[in-house]
Design an enzyme around this catalytic site. Structure first.
Site, PDB file in Angstrom:
ATOM      1  N   VAL A 140       3.544  -0.436   4.528  1.00  0.00           N
ATOM      2  CA  VAL A 140       2.195  -0.893   4.834  1.00  0.00           C
ATOM      3  C   VAL A 140       1.773  -1.836   3.716  1.00  0.00           C
ATOM      4  CG1 VAL A 140      -0.190  -0.202   5.316  1.00  0.00           C
ATOM      5  CG2 VAL A 140       1.688   1.290   6.012  1.00  0.00           C
ATOM      6  N   GLY A 165       6.363   4.816   4.251  1.00  0.00           N
ATOM      7  CA  GLY A 165       6.723   6.131   4.756  1.00  0.00           C
ATOM      8  C   GLY A 165       8.185   6.094   5.159  1.00  0.00           C
ATOM      9  N   LEU A 197       0.832  -1.206   0.000  1.00  0.00           N
ATOM     10  CA  LEU A 197       0.000   0.000   0.000  1.00  0.00           C
ATOM     11  C   LEU A 197       0.865   1.254   0.000  1.00  0.00           C
ATOM     12  CD1 LEU A 197      -2.743  -1.135   2.547  1.00  0.00           C
ATOM     13  CD2 LEU A 197      -3.052  -0.748   0.080  1.00  0.00           C
ATOM     14  N   ASP A 239       0.048  14.961  12.925  1.00  0.00           N
ATOM     15  CA  ASP A 239       0.257  14.843  11.478  1.00  0.00           C
ATOM     16  C   ASP A 239      -1.094  14.717  10.785  1.00  0.00           C
ATOM     17  OD1 ASP A 239       1.706  14.676   9.128  1.00  0.00           O
ATOM     18  OD2 ASP A 239       2.173  12.545   9.349  1.00  0.00           O
TER      19      ASP A 239
HETATM   20  P1  ATP Z   1       5.272   9.022   7.041  1.00  0.00           P
HETATM   21  O1  ATP Z   1       4.480   8.311   8.074  1.00  0.00           O
HETATM   22  O2  ATP Z   1       6.707   8.657   7.037  1.00  0.00           O
HETATM   23  O3  ATP Z   1       5.035  10.475   7.067  1.00  0.00           O
HETATM   24  P2  ATP Z   1       3.387   7.939   5.200  1.00  0.00           P
HETATM   25  O4  ATP Z   1       2.331   8.408   6.092  1.00  0.00           O
HETATM   26  O5  ATP Z   1       3.204   8.112   3.739  1.00  0.00           O
HETATM   27  O6  ATP Z   1       4.735   8.594   5.599  1.00  0.00           O
HETATM   28  P3  ATP Z   1       2.942   5.290   6.230  1.00  0.00           P
HETATM   29  O7  ATP Z   1       2.276   5.812   7.422  1.00  0.00           O
HETATM   30  O8  ATP Z   1       3.976   4.236   6.425  1.00  0.00           O
HETATM   31  O9  ATP Z   1       3.691   6.421   5.439  1.00  0.00           O
HETATM   32  O10 ATP Z   1       1.873   4.790   5.207  1.00  0.00           O
HETATM   33  C1  ATP Z   1       2.284   4.279   3.966  1.00  0.00           C
HETATM   34  C2  ATP Z   1       1.111   4.185   3.029  1.00  0.00           C
HETATM   35  O11 ATP Z   1       0.160   3.264   3.542  1.00  0.00           O
HETATM   36  C3  ATP Z   1       0.385   5.492   2.801  1.00  0.00           C
HETATM   37  O12 ATP Z   1       0.169   5.647   1.418  1.00  0.00           O
HETATM   38  C4  ATP Z   1      -0.921   5.322   3.519  1.00  0.00           C
HETATM   39  O13 ATP Z   1      -1.972   5.977   2.832  1.00  0.00           O
HETATM   40  C5  ATP Z   1      -1.131   3.820   3.504  1.00  0.00           C
HETATM   41  N1  ATP Z   1      -1.869   3.400   4.694  1.00  0.00           N
HETATM   42  C6  ATP Z   1      -1.532   3.591   5.992  1.00  0.00           C
HETATM   43  N2  ATP Z   1      -2.456   3.081   6.822  1.00  0.00           N
HETATM   44  C7  ATP Z   1      -3.416   2.544   6.035  1.00  0.00           C
HETATM   45  C8  ATP Z   1      -4.663   1.847   6.290  1.00  0.00           C
HETATM   46  N3  ATP Z   1      -5.076   1.608   7.542  1.00  0.00           N
HETATM   47  N4  ATP Z   1      -5.387   1.436   5.232  1.00  0.00           N
HETATM   48  C9  ATP Z   1      -4.966   1.678   3.975  1.00  0.00           C
HETATM   49  N5  ATP Z   1      -3.814   2.321   3.661  1.00  0.00           N
HETATM   50  C10 ATP Z   1      -3.048   2.741   4.670  1.00  0.00           C
HETATM   51 MG    MG Z   2       2.766   7.838   8.504  1.00  0.00          MG
END
Ligand code: ATP
Ligand code: MG
Ligand code: MG
Length: 328
Positions: free
Chosen positions: A22, A17, A14, A168
């Site tokens: 994810v 970050g 998905l 955030d």
């Molecule tokens: P960072 O947290 O480093 O600022 P980020 O928010 O893009 O970056 P993550 O929080 O690791 O990174 O999320 C990575 C991706 O997974 C994102 O595109 C986010 O939209 C998706 N994601 C996170 N949680 C969920 C969820 N519960 N269901 C669907 N997609 C998700």
């Molecule tokens: Mg994040």
């Protein structure tokens, strides 16, 4: 053996970050889809620092209709899974479990010191973000706009009542579930964990699919960040989230035609405190609420519960009915 590989089938990445990946997974036991976040920890020995356990326990306290549901978290040592790892394939892994009842982490023997320890977090899968919905460039009508805002603020009120500051809150971290209800997610775990405990993977590119760029090509958290966070105040409170909420609120009430228009208008708002006069004329109530949410002094901003009590119009009959049906 690996709990992750035993219990889950990986379907598709998905995104990632700064601190983890994810993956959309199917749970083999219940057949349902989940988003599983894997975070690689720097400290390769278990048990992991108490602070991490406390913070995951905090996540587990969040149980609300408008907050992404958390199921469980656990640690594994070893190379696990095929998505989101530079190393492909699987190896033996040792796992250490704790449930949302409380934290207990057994010290597990370490056979290979070169292996990493991962924190896994199993969450509700949310198919869309508010950012993606904004980018479909559909306008919300008045009722829809209040409905969205109310759901976001209800989720936020719950988060703040648990003593948690999101820090955030952006349209990328506000999701829609399968029923199109709002779910606030992505608690920037990095912000409540000790930064040095996380293994920041500098090799990863900073953008991922579904993450939007602002007009300058940067991933946009800039517009949403409260001034006291930018200025590095030693004490941040939940009002930092109310500033971010203000910008999200503005975007709900002021759809942008293009990414460039968004960039220009949000820049004027952030740097000069200027709102488009025609928008202010059309939505005077919303404009004054936005100004209060963006107050430079955090204590001048209304809280989430203030908004629900005093600033939002009463719920529509149909929403009340929806909610009743949902709890039956
Ligand atoms: P960072 O947290 O480093 O600022 P980020 O928010 O893009 O970056 P993550 O929080 O690791 O990174 O999320 C990575 C991706 O997974 C994102 O595109 C986010 O939209 C998706 N994601 C996170 N949680 C969920 C969820 N519960 N269901 C669907 N997609 C998700
Ligand atoms: Mg994040
Ligand atoms: Mg995110």
């Amino acid at each position: 053996s690996s709990r992750y590989l035993n219990d889950f089938e990986e379907l598709q990445p998905l995104g990632h970050g700064g601190f983890g990946h994810v993956v959309l997974c199917k749970n083999k036991l219940d057949g349902r889809q989940y988003a599983v976040k894997k975070i690689r920890l720097k400290d390769k020995t278990l048990p992991v620092n108490d602070r991490i356990l406390r913070e995951v326990a905090t996540l587990s306290r969040l149980q609300h209709q408008h907050v992404v549901r958390y199921y469980q978290a656990w640690f594994e040592t070893g190379v696990v899974g095929i998505f989101g790892d530079s190393t492909w394939g699987s190896a033996t892994a040792t796992s250490s479990t704790f449930s949302h009842k409380g934290a207990s982490s057994a010290g597990v023997g370490q056979e290979n010191k070169l292996e990493s320890t991962y924190l896994y977090i199993q969450m509700e899968f949310c198919p869309r973000t508010l950012r993606q919905v904004f980018e479909s460039y559909n306008h919300f009508d008045k009722d829809q706009a209040w409905h969205l805002c109310r759901q976001i603020v209800e989720g936020l009120a719950h988060i703040h009542a648990q003593g948690i500051i999101h820090r955030d809150l952006t349209p990328n971290n506000i999701f829609f579930d399968a029923r199109n209800d709002i779910k606030i997610g992505d608690f920037g775990l990095a912000k409540f964990l000790e930064l040095e405990q996380l293994d920041h993977d500098a090799a990863l590119p900073t953008d991922t699919a579904g993450v939007s760029m602002d007009g300058t090509g940067q991933v946009g958290t800039y517009f949403y960040t409260a001034p006291e966070i930018e200025q590095g105040w030693p004490k941040i409170d939940e009002k930092a989230d109310m500033y971010s909420l203000g910008i999200v609120f503005f975007e709900v009430w002021h759809p942008f035609g293009t990414a460039m228009e968004r960039h220009v208008i949000l820049s004027d708002l952030k740097l000069k405190g200027e709102l488009p006069p025609s928008w202010v004329a059309q939505f005077p109530e919303q404009a004054s609420l936005l100004r209060r949410l963006m107050s430079p002094s955090p204590s001048d901003r209304p809280s989430a519960t203030d908004l629900l009590k005093h600033a939002f119009p009463p719920r529509m009959e149909s929403e009340l009915l929806d909610n009743m049906l949902r709890t039956m």
